[in-house]
Motif scaffolding. Structure first.
Motif, PDB file in Angstrom:
ATOM      1  N   THR A 111       0.836  -1.197   0.000  1.00 22.46           N
ATOM      2  CA  THR A 111       0.000   0.000   0.000  1.00 22.46           C
ATOM      3  C   THR A 111       0.873   1.250   0.000  1.00 22.46           C
TER       4      THR A 111
ATOM      5  N   THR B 261      -8.267  -6.917   4.321  1.00 21.88           N
ATOM      6  CA  THR B 261      -8.548  -7.584   3.050  1.00 21.88           C
ATOM      7  C   THR B 261      -7.955  -8.988   2.994  1.00 21.88           C
TER       8      THR B 261
ATOM      9  N   ASN C  54      -8.939  -2.585  -5.676  1.00 22.35           N
ATOM     10  CA  ASN C  54      -8.237  -2.152  -4.468  1.00 22.35           C
ATOM     11  C   ASN C  54      -8.953  -0.917  -3.937  1.00 22.35           C
TER      12      ASN C  54
END
Length: 284
Positions: free
Chosen positions: A172, A247, A276
């Protein structure tokens, strides 16, 4: 084998993640959908964002299963020109049901925080904030509750734990951050998937030497560091992406769903969203 109805799917979801385990403020369950509609395909995603709903339309999914609620806060209108109203209209006009398991999936055994702490090799973790006995009767014999705490197989520097998380969690923009002493060697770990800065008292009471969670804000983090410095030096903090911390549970949820549907004699296609939904996209 036959296809389940939406009502059959709800029974499966509730058997795995009982709604009684949800926090009192939460909104869980079926938000949109006809209980009698047939379900041939389910799309699993963390967030019920417009892009995910559009993906469900393209994939011809009959039900979207989310972790985060579509309707957490009350709405006064489902006008199609509004954010929530638009989502509801798109779902209904395409014959798609929407369901979410939120804090009940956080609390259930094998849920979000169990999956997160298992990335560190801890498989016998206990709830960080255990549920009351009346909630436990709804979920079986294993203890349930928000967060998890357990011991690493061996003492490990905090920076090495952060590196393991960086390798095993989806990459991320915000990455994995440490507050405290990266060189501190720790054994006892507490985690809370999603935002967990309301649980510092429970973390300290658990004896955890490092706390892994998401969305740590400036003031709670600095106060936690000051408290640690004035005391026994714990806990060190590791902050991860909210989206990434939760997730990773979806693959586990899909496996549980596949087994439960098969056990009940149903056939349904389970698909994992390719979207995403982490909101942070660039960093400078």
């Amino acid at each position: 084998m036959k296809h389940p109805k939406v009502s059959d799917c709800v029974k499966v979801f509730d058997s795995l993640w009982p709604p009684a385990l949800a926090e009192s403020w939460d909104s869980v369950g079926l938000a949109v959908g006809d209980p009698d509609a047939e379900v041939r395909s389910i799309l699993l995603a963390l967030d019920p964002m417009d892009a995910v709903i559009a993906e469900a339309v393209v994939l011809e999914a009959d039900l979207v299963f989310n972790h985060h609620p579509l309707m957490l806060k009350p709405v006064k209108s489902v006008n199609a020109a509004t954010l929530k109203g638009g989502a509801v209209h798109t779902l209904i006009s395409n014959g798609i049901a929407q369901f979410n398991a939120h804090t009940n999936a956080d609390s259930a055994r094998g849920g979000v925080s169990d999956v997160l702490i298992s990335l560190l090799g801890i498989t016998d973790a206990l709830p960080l904030a255990p549920h009351t006995p009346d909630q436990e009767t709804e979920s079986g014999t294993l203890p349930t509750g928000i967060g998890r705490v357990g011991d690493l197989p061996r003492p490990t520097p905090v920076r090495d734990i952060a590196r393991i998380l960086a390798e095993k969690l989806p990459r991320t923009t915000t990455g994995v951050r440490i507050a405290g002493d990266p060189a501190a060697t720790v054994t006892r770990v507490a985690v809370c998937g999603g935002a967990g800065d309301s649980l510092f008292d429970e973390v300290r009471a658990s004896g955890a030497e490092v706390y892994i969670t998401a969305d740590l804000r400036h003031h709670p983090a600095t106060e936690a560091c000051d408290t640690a410095n004035r005391g026994d030096g714990r806990p060190q903090l590791i902050d991860v992406s909210h989206w990434a911390s939760e997730t990773v549970w979806l693959d586990s949820a899909a496996r549980e769903l596949e087994a439960e549907f098969a056990e009940r004699g149903f056939t349904v296609a389970l698909q994992r969203s390719a979207i995403n939904t982490d909101p942070w996209v660039e960093r400078y």
